[in-house]
Design a protein around this motif. Structure first.
Motif, PDB file in Angstrom:
ATOM      1  N   LEU A 172     -53.406 -92.291  48.267  1.00 60.58           N
ATOM      2  CA  LEU A 172     -53.118 -93.590  47.643  1.00 60.58           C
ATOM      3  C   LEU A 172     -53.641 -94.737  48.506  1.00 60.58           C
ATOM      4  CD1 LEU A 172     -51.772 -95.269  45.417  1.00 60.58           C
ATOM      5  CD2 LEU A 172     -49.648 -95.189  46.766  1.00 60.58           C
ATOM      6  N   MET A 173     -53.439 -94.642  49.802  1.00 58.20           N
ATOM      7  CA  MET A 173     -53.928 -95.690  50.700  1.00 58.20           C
ATOM      8  C   MET A 173     -55.447 -95.834  50.623  1.00 58.20           C
ATOM      9  SD  MET A 173     -51.804 -95.021  54.187  1.00 58.20           S
ATOM     10  CE  MET A 173     -50.037 -94.800  54.202  1.00 58.20           C
ATOM     11  N   LEU A 174     -56.144 -94.710  50.616  1.00 58.45           N
ATOM     12  CA  LEU A 174     -57.610 -94.742  50.613  1.00 58.45           C
ATOM     13  C   LEU A 174     -58.140 -95.346  49.312  1.00 58.45           C
ATOM     14  CD1 LEU A 174     -58.208 -91.228  52.180  1.00 58.45           C
ATOM     15  CD2 LEU A 174     -58.571 -93.435  53.295  1.00 58.45           C
ATOM     16  N   ALA A 175     -57.537 -94.941  48.191  1.00 62.76           N
ATOM     17  CA  ALA A 175     -57.967 -95.484  46.899  1.00 62.76           C
ATOM     18  C   ALA A 175     -57.659 -96.984  46.820  1.00 62.76           C
ATOM     19  CB  ALA A 175     -57.281 -94.741  45.759  1.00 62.76           C
ATOM     20  N   ALA A 176     -56.494 -97.377  47.342  1.00 63.92           N
ATOM     21  CA  ALA A 176     -56.100 -98.793  47.323  1.00 63.92           C
ATOM     22  C   ALA A 176     -57.023 -99.623  48.201  1.00 63.92           C
ATOM     23  CB  ALA A 176     -54.649 -98.932  47.787  1.00 63.92           C
ATOM     24  N   ARG A 177     -57.333 -99.123  49.367  1.00 61.14           N
ATOM     25  CA  ARG A 177     -58.219 -99.832  50.291  1.00 61.14           C
ATOM     26  C   ARG A 177     -59.589-100.075  49.677  1.00 61.14           C
ATOM     27  NH1 ARG A 177     -62.576 -98.871  53.178  1.00 61.14           N
ATOM     28  NH2 ARG A 177     -62.839 -99.783  55.268  1.00 61.14           N
ATOM     29  N   ASN A 178     -60.107 -99.050  48.972  1.00 61.47           N
ATOM     30  CA  ASN A 178     -61.476 -99.130  48.455  1.00 61.47           C
ATOM     31  C   ASN A 178     -61.569 -99.688  47.039  1.00 61.47           C
ATOM     32  OD1 ASN A 178     -62.331 -98.149  50.873  1.00 61.47           O
ATOM     33  ND2 ASN A 178     -62.902 -96.125  50.144  1.00 61.47           N
ATOM     34  N   GLY A 179     -60.445-100.080  46.469  1.00 56.65           N
ATOM     35  CA  GLY A 179     -60.480-100.742  45.171  1.00 56.65           C
ATOM     36  C   GLY A 179     -60.676 -99.842  43.973  1.00 56.65           C
ATOM     37  N   HIS A 180     -60.279 -98.574  44.088  1.00 59.77           N
ATOM     38  CA  HIS A 180     -60.448 -97.632  42.973  1.00 59.77           C
ATOM     39  C   HIS A 180     -59.183 -97.634  42.114  1.00 59.77           C
ATOM     40  CE1 HIS A 180     -64.139 -96.452  44.821  1.00 59.77           C
ATOM     41  NE2 HIS A 180     -63.560 -95.882  45.861  1.00 59.77           N
ATOM     42  N   ILE A 181     -59.119 -98.579  41.195  1.00 58.81           N
ATOM     43  CA  ILE A 181     -57.878 -98.790  40.456  1.00 58.81           C
ATOM     44  C   ILE A 181     -57.531 -97.621  39.539  1.00 58.81           C
ATOM     45  CG2 ILE A 181     -58.939-100.027  38.498  1.00 58.81           C
ATOM     46  CD1 ILE A 181     -56.486-101.971  38.711  1.00 58.81           C
ATOM     47  N   GLY A 182     -58.532 -96.953  38.973  1.00 53.03           N
ATOM     48  CA  GLY A 182     -58.262 -95.794  38.124  1.00 53.03           C
ATOM     49  C   GLY A 182     -57.600 -94.673  38.905  1.00 53.03           C
ATOM     50  N   VAL A 183     -58.076 -94.422  40.108  1.00 52.98           N
ATOM     51  CA  VAL A 183     -57.477 -93.392  40.962  1.00 52.98           C
ATOM     52  C   VAL A 183     -56.065 -93.821  41.364  1.00 52.98           C
ATOM     53  CG1 VAL A 183     -57.651 -92.201  43.187  1.00 52.98           C
ATOM     54  CG2 VAL A 183     -59.704 -92.570  41.803  1.00 52.98           C
ATOM     55  N   VAL A 184     -55.898 -95.087  41.694  1.00 52.53           N
ATOM     56  CA  VAL A 184     -54.565 -95.590  42.061  1.00 52.53           C
ATOM     57  C   VAL A 184     -53.585 -95.360  40.918  1.00 52.53           C
ATOM     58  CG1 VAL A 184     -53.222 -97.682  42.533  1.00 52.53           C
ATOM     59  CG2 VAL A 184     -55.383 -97.282  43.743  1.00 52.53           C
ATOM     60  N   ARG A 185     -53.981 -95.707  39.695  1.00 52.76           N
ATOM     61  CA  ARG A 185     -53.083 -95.502  38.539  1.00 52.76           C
ATOM     62  C   ARG A 185     -52.704 -94.028  38.398  1.00 52.76           C
ATOM     63  NH1 ARG A 185     -56.207 -99.745  35.554  1.00 52.76           N
ATOM     64  NH2 ARG A 185     -54.752-101.486  35.226  1.00 52.76           N
ATOM     65  N   ARG A 186     -53.684 -93.140  38.571  1.00 54.30           N
ATOM     66  CA  ARG A 186     -53.412 -91.709  38.424  1.00 54.30           C
ATOM     67  C   ARG A 186     -52.459 -91.230  39.518  1.00 54.30           C
ATOM     68  NH1 ARG A 186     -51.623 -87.822  37.712  1.00 54.30           N
ATOM     69  NH2 ARG A 186     -52.423 -85.784  37.071  1.00 54.30           N
ATOM     70  N   LEU A 187     -52.632 -91.728  40.726  1.00 52.61           N
ATOM     71  CA  LEU A 187     -51.757 -91.328  41.822  1.00 52.61           C
ATOM     72  C   LEU A 187     -50.354 -91.893  41.646  1.00 52.61           C
ATOM     73  CD1 LEU A 187     -54.239 -91.768  44.811  1.00 52.61           C
ATOM     74  CD2 LEU A 187     -53.458 -89.618  43.813  1.00 52.61           C
ATOM     75  N   LEU A 188     -50.255 -93.103  41.131  1.00 54.07           N
ATOM     76  CA  LEU A 188     -48.935 -93.702  40.896  1.00 54.07           C
ATOM     77  C   LEU A 188     -48.167 -92.957  39.805  1.00 54.07           C
ATOM     78  CD1 LEU A 188     -49.701 -97.541  41.084  1.00 54.07           C
ATOM     79  CD2 LEU A 188     -48.646 -96.083  42.828  1.00 54.07           C
ATOM     80  N   ALA A 189     -48.894 -92.264  38.929  1.00 49.96           N
ATOM     81  CA  ALA A 189     -48.244 -91.509  37.855  1.00 49.96           C
ATOM     82  C   ALA A 189     -47.621 -90.212  38.357  1.00 49.96           C
ATOM     83  CB  ALA A 189     -49.256 -91.201  36.755  1.00 49.96           C
TER      84      ALA A 189
END
Length: 240
Positions: A172-189
C-alpha cells in the motif's frame, strides 16, 4: 623374404590409412556433436528471444538448463525478464528450479511482475512460484509499478498484503507513494490491509502519498481509515 616385404608394407600402410580415417571420423563426430549441443550463449539467446524450439533442442542436446550467466541469472529468469512466455513454458516443462533468485534477490516471477508480463506471471504462478519471501516480493513490485491486473492472481496465490520490503514499506505504501490509485483502491478493498503501518522513515501510506503530492490517494486512505474506525497513525520520528 625380400619378395614379401612390399606386400607387408602395403598391408601396414592400409592399416595406418584405416586408423587415420577412423580417427578423422571420430573427430568429425565429436565436432558435430559439440555443434549440435551448442553453448550456454546459444541457450541464453534462445531464451531471451522466445525461441522455444531452439532452446528445447539445446537443452535436450546437453546444455544445463540451470546454468547462470555472468550476472547470476538463470535461463528462466532471463526468459521471464524479457516476457518470453514460450521459452518460460519450455523451461518449466523441463523441471528447472522456479524460485531461484539472482544475486540482486530477483526471481523469475518478480521480474515478470516488474515488466508487466501477465502471461508469464500466470504461467509461473500456475507452476507454483513462491509469492512470499524475505526482502522484496512480487506484490511489492506490482504495487510499485502499478500492475493492477496482476493483483488478484497474486492474492489468489497467497501473497501477503502487508509484506514488508527492506525499507519496511508495505505494498500500500509503495502504490501510494508512486501515485497508482487503481492499485491503492484494490489494496484498500482487502480487509487485512494495514492502514497504519510505518516505513523506515516513520511515514504511513497516506503521509508518503502527501509527501509526493498524491493528495487524492491520501484522501482515499484517510477515508478508509475513518470508515474502519481506526485512529490516525502515530508518526515515528527518529532523533539522532
Amino acid at each position: 623374404m625380400h619378395k614379401d616385404q612390399p606386400e607387408t608394407s602395403l598391408r601396414q600402410n592400409r592399416k595406418h590409412s584405416v586408423r587415420r580415417l577412423l580417427a578423422a571420423a571420430a573427430i568429425a563426430t565429436l565436432s558435430l556433436s559439440a555443434h549440435a549441443a551448442g553453448t550456454f550463449d546459444d541457450a541464453r539467446n534462445a531464451a531471451v528471444l522466445g525461441d522455444a524450439k531452439g532452446l528445447a533442442r539445446l537443452i535436450d542436446g546437453g546444455i544445463d538448463p540451470n546454468s547462470v550467466d555472468a550476472s547470476g541469472n538463470t535461463l528462466l529468469i532471463l526468459a521471464a525478464r524479457e516476457g518470453q512466455a514460450a521459452t518460460v513454458e519450455a523451461l518449466l516443462q523441463r523441471g528447472v528450479p522456479i524460485d531461484q533468485q539472482n544475486p540482486s534477490g530477483d526471481s523469475a516471477l518478480m521480474l515478470a511482475v516488474l515488466g508487466g508480463y501477465d502471461d508469464v506471471v500466470r504461467a509461473l504462478l500456475k507452476a507454483g512460484a513462491k509469492v512470499n519471501h524475505d526482502g522484496w516480493a512480487p506484490l511489492h513490485y506490482a504495487a510499485f509499478e502499478g500492475r493492477e491486473s496482476m493483483l488478484d492472481a497474486l492474492f489468489a496465490a497467497g501473497a501477503d498484503v502487508n509484506a514488508r520490503a527492506p525499507n519496511r514499506a508495505t505494498p500500500l505504501m509503495l502504490a501510494a507513494r508512486n501515485g497508482h490509485i487503481g492499485v491503492v483502491r484494490r489494496l484498500l478493498a482487502v480487509p487485512e490491509t494495514d492502514l497504519n503501518a510505518l516505513n523506515d522513515a516513520g511515514l504511513s501510506a497516506d503521509a508518503w502519498a502527501l509527501q509526493n503530492r498524491n493528495t487524492d490517494i491520501a484522501k482515499l486512505i484517510e477515508a478508509e481509515r475513518k470508515r474502519r474506525g481506526l485512529p490516525a497513525p502515530s508518526m515515528r520520528i527518529t532523533i539522532e
